[in-house]
Write an enzyme that holds these catalytic residues in place. Sequence first.
Site, short mmCIF file in Angstrom:
data_model
loop_
_atom_site.label_atom_id
_atom_site.label_comp_id
_atom_site.label_asym_id
_atom_site.label_seq_id
_atom_site.Cartn_x
_atom_site.Cartn_y
_atom_site.Cartn_z
N HIS A 476 0.80 -1.22 0.00
CA HIS A 476 0.00 0.00 0.00
C HIS A 476 0.84 1.28 0.00
CE1 HIS A 476 -3.19 -2.73 2.07
NE2 HIS A 476 -3.22 -2.87 0.76
C1 LIG Z 1 -0.01 -7.50 -4.86
C2 LIG Z 1 -0.95 -6.40 -4.45
C3 LIG Z 1 -2.05 -6.71 -3.65
C4 LIG Z 1 -2.93 -5.69 -3.26
N1 LIG Z 1 -4.08 -6.03 -2.62
C5 LIG Z 1 -5.04 -5.09 -2.44
C6 LIG Z 1 -6.34 -5.45 -1.97
O1 LIG Z 1 -6.64 -6.62 -1.73
N2 LIG Z 1 -7.25 -4.45 -1.81
C7 LIG Z 1 -6.96 -3.15 -2.07
O2 LIG Z 1 -7.81 -2.29 -1.87
N3 LIG Z 1 -5.74 -2.78 -2.51
C8 LIG Z 1 -4.80 -3.72 -2.74
N4 LIG Z 1 -3.59 -3.37 -3.27
C9 LIG Z 1 -3.29 -1.92 -3.47
C10 LIG Z 1 -4.05 -1.28 -4.63
O3 LIG Z 1 -4.19 -2.18 -5.70
C11 LIG Z 1 -3.29 -0.01 -5.06
O4 LIG Z 1 -3.23 0.88 -3.96
C12 LIG Z 1 -3.97 0.73 -6.20
O5 LIG Z 1 -4.16 -0.12 -7.30
C13 LIG Z 1 -3.11 1.95 -6.60
O6 LIG Z 1 -3.69 2.58 -7.71
P1 LIG Z 1 -2.90 3.67 -8.55
O7 LIG Z 1 -3.83 4.14 -9.61
O8 LIG Z 1 -2.32 4.66 -7.63
O9 LIG Z 1 -1.66 2.90 -9.18
P2 LIG Z 1 -1.63 1.64 -10.13
O10 LIG Z 1 -2.94 0.91 -10.11
O11 LIG Z 1 -0.42 0.85 -9.78
O12 LIG Z 1 -1.50 2.25 -11.58
C14 LIG Z 1 -0.37 2.89 -12.09
C15 LIG Z 1 -0.35 2.59 -13.59
O13 LIG Z 1 0.56 3.45 -14.23
C16 LIG Z 1 1.36 2.72 -15.14
N5 LIG Z 1 2.61 3.44 -15.27
C17 LIG Z 1 3.58 3.63 -14.34
N6 LIG Z 1 4.58 4.38 -14.84
C18 LIG Z 1 4.24 4.67 -16.13
C19 LIG Z 1 4.87 5.40 -17.17
N7 LIG Z 1 6.06 5.99 -17.00
N8 LIG Z 1 4.23 5.49 -18.36
C20 LIG Z 1 3.03 4.92 -18.55
N9 LIG Z 1 2.39 4.20 -17.61
C21 LIG Z 1 2.99 4.08 -16.40
C22 LIG Z 1 1.50 1.36 -14.46
O14 LIG Z 1 1.88 0.36 -15.37
C23 LIG Z 1 0.11 1.16 -13.88
O15 LIG Z 1 -0.77 0.58 -14.80
C24 LIG Z 1 -2.68 -4.34 -3.65
C25 LIG Z 1 -1.57 -4.04 -4.44
C26 LIG Z 1 -0.71 -5.05 -4.85
C27 LIG Z 1 0.47 -4.70 -5.72
#
Ligand SMILES: Cc1cc2nc3c(=O)[nH]c(=O)nc-3n(C[C@H](O)[C@H](O)[C@H](O)COP(=O)(O)OP(=O)(O)OC[C@H]3O[C@@H](n4cnc5c(N)ncnc54)[C@H](O)[C@@H]3O)c2cc1C
Length: 560
Positions: A476
């Site tokens: 997280h």
């Molecule tokens: C293994 C795991 C288990 C988890 N379990 C849970 C759970 O059970 N319940 C829950 O609520 N949360 C869980 N989480 C946490 C939750 O999934 C994340 O907090 C949430 O998805 C974050 O969202 P975000 O949009 O900030 O980032 P992300 O969803 O990580 O999205 C970022 C995106 O940007 C892309 N990206 C990055 N850099 C670049 C770039 N330079 N150019 C283009 N694209 C790029 C990435 O590829 C990715 O697709 C878990 C996370 C993980 C990894």
Amino acid sequence: MNNYDFVIVGGGSAGCVLANRLSASGKWQVLLLEAGPADSNPFIHVPTGVIPVIRSNALNWKFWTVPQKNCAGRAMFWPRGRTLGGSSSINAMCYIRGHARDYDRWASLGNDGWSYKDVLPYFRKMENFEPIDRVAGARDFHGSGGPLNVAEARYMNPLMTAFVGAAEQAGHLRNQDFNGAQQEGVGYYHVMQRDGQRCSNARAFLQPALGRPNLKVITAAHAAKLLFEGRRAVGVRYLQNGRYAEALARREVILSAGAIGSPQLLLLSGIGPRAQIEQQGIQPLHELPGVGENLQDHLDIHLTWEERTRFAVSLHWTSLWRTLKGIFQYLRGRRGELTSNLAQAGGFLKSDPAEPIPDLQWHFVPFIYAEHGQNLIPLFKHYAFTLMTCFLRPESRGSVRLASADPLQPPQIDANYLAAPRDLEPLVKGFKLARQVLKQAAFAPHRLRELEPGEAVQNDEQIRAYIRARAETVYHPVGTCKMGRDAMAVVDPRLRVHGLSGLRVVDASIMPTLIGGNTNAPTTMIAERAADLILQDAALGIDVPNYAPASAAADVLLEK
Ligand SMILES: Cc1cc2nc3c(=O)[nH]c(=O)nc-3n(C[C@H](O)[C@H](O)[C@H](O)COP(=O)(O)OP(=O)(O)OC[C@H]3O[C@@H](n4cnc5c(N)ncnc54)[C@H](O)[C@@H]3O)c2cc1C
């Protein structure tokens, strides 16, 4: 053809929401850039496929932290999703919002519009809570008809029932809905699934919008740098198939690359602490000392027992028949064991009765969780179950900093776990509470022996040493582009980057403080609210960039 109103960088949990909401009216041209591939790998969608997905090099960034000085010098593995849906395509699907007070704290830090009262409508808007009429009081806290499907488990491993029974025997309250009136207690997680499949944010928000002529999605597009005219963001330079391309934004560039990717891209574009940027030979554009700082994460300590009833998930040869049955049940009607998110039960508890709200969270899993699924050997050897305890509101702060000016190189991640002495004791107490639960009568038929840490670890000093030696992330990370008004804030409460125009950050990185729970639902809520803010500003014509694609014309406009 490379001109859009909005360019969104990162097709993860937040990016998918934005792509949907910003393109919904048909009025705005929207581009979504994602570094990873499309989410076509079938293991993404089968809930138990989470283990092969986390092992995948194509779908996981597989970051590592620097050696953690308060955790026995260990570098730690940090999985993050690298595909449409981002981390929501590789996560454990537990649907948790956090505590109401987490959002009131954000508001008290000067972030108007982010109190629990303000954000609850967005949690409800995004959600289709399947059991709305089965859970007491659910209509007050949940939504129906939203894109993100939240369901009850279709299959329940008997070890989960043993866990909830044992926790009740140990004196913990039973809670039917961790997102309802009260967070405290133990029970079964609601899951982000639809029809027995993962309901990632790509499935929930992006897929229904893909047919819109005003939405374009480009995968395998790694954003390398933001493009500026003066102090206005006007586009993104990205790498695709080894070649650079540019996408221009008439209104806004929105960074949704996650808590690691978003600060990295700002730093690569010259936005952040000046000395750090110059050290990499990058031309500074705008001094913002908070970029990449304020990193927070949940650190998790586990207790693992070998079990005798063989209900655990195992790769032992004797489980072959059960695996085949699971595949058959899944293919026939998306039922059975393969629909399990594995972390089916858990709860929220206080390390000390004097705590005003729960400060610990449990995830109970029916297997040995060794090295985040990177090491499968223990799974071949044992039937086992694991109770994981994390401390919800750490005071330690880490950082994401540039390790190189090359956008394809990972940044330097320092979680700085346990730097604040106050972060260790609740984990010690939580470990002891977890051990108490696993020793209750409800586990008597299942228990064989404690595999980790084992009976040798008993007193507080030994438990502290065990935590330092074996605790791991529970995935997280947040806070690296924090929202606020102080000198270390990166975005304002409308998520606009301080001191620049045409640029917002919308993802988990904007959380000023880590919420008490899993972070996907809060990130989805952030994106829902951000979409409203962005569309409000667009409708009012606020902060219109006046950008014309021909750069000569744009220069003239900037000079005025
Ligand atoms: C293994 C795991 C288990 C988890 N379990 C849970 C759970 O059970 N319940 C829950 O609520 N949360 C869980 N989480 C946490 C939750 O999934 C994340 O907090 C949430 O998805 C974050 O969202 P975000 O949009 O900030 O980032 P992300 O969803 O990580 O999205 C970022 C995106 O940007 C892309 N990206 C990055 N850099 C670049 C770039 N330079 N150019 C283009 N694209 C790029 C990435 O590829 C990715 O697709 C878990 C996370 C993980 C990894």
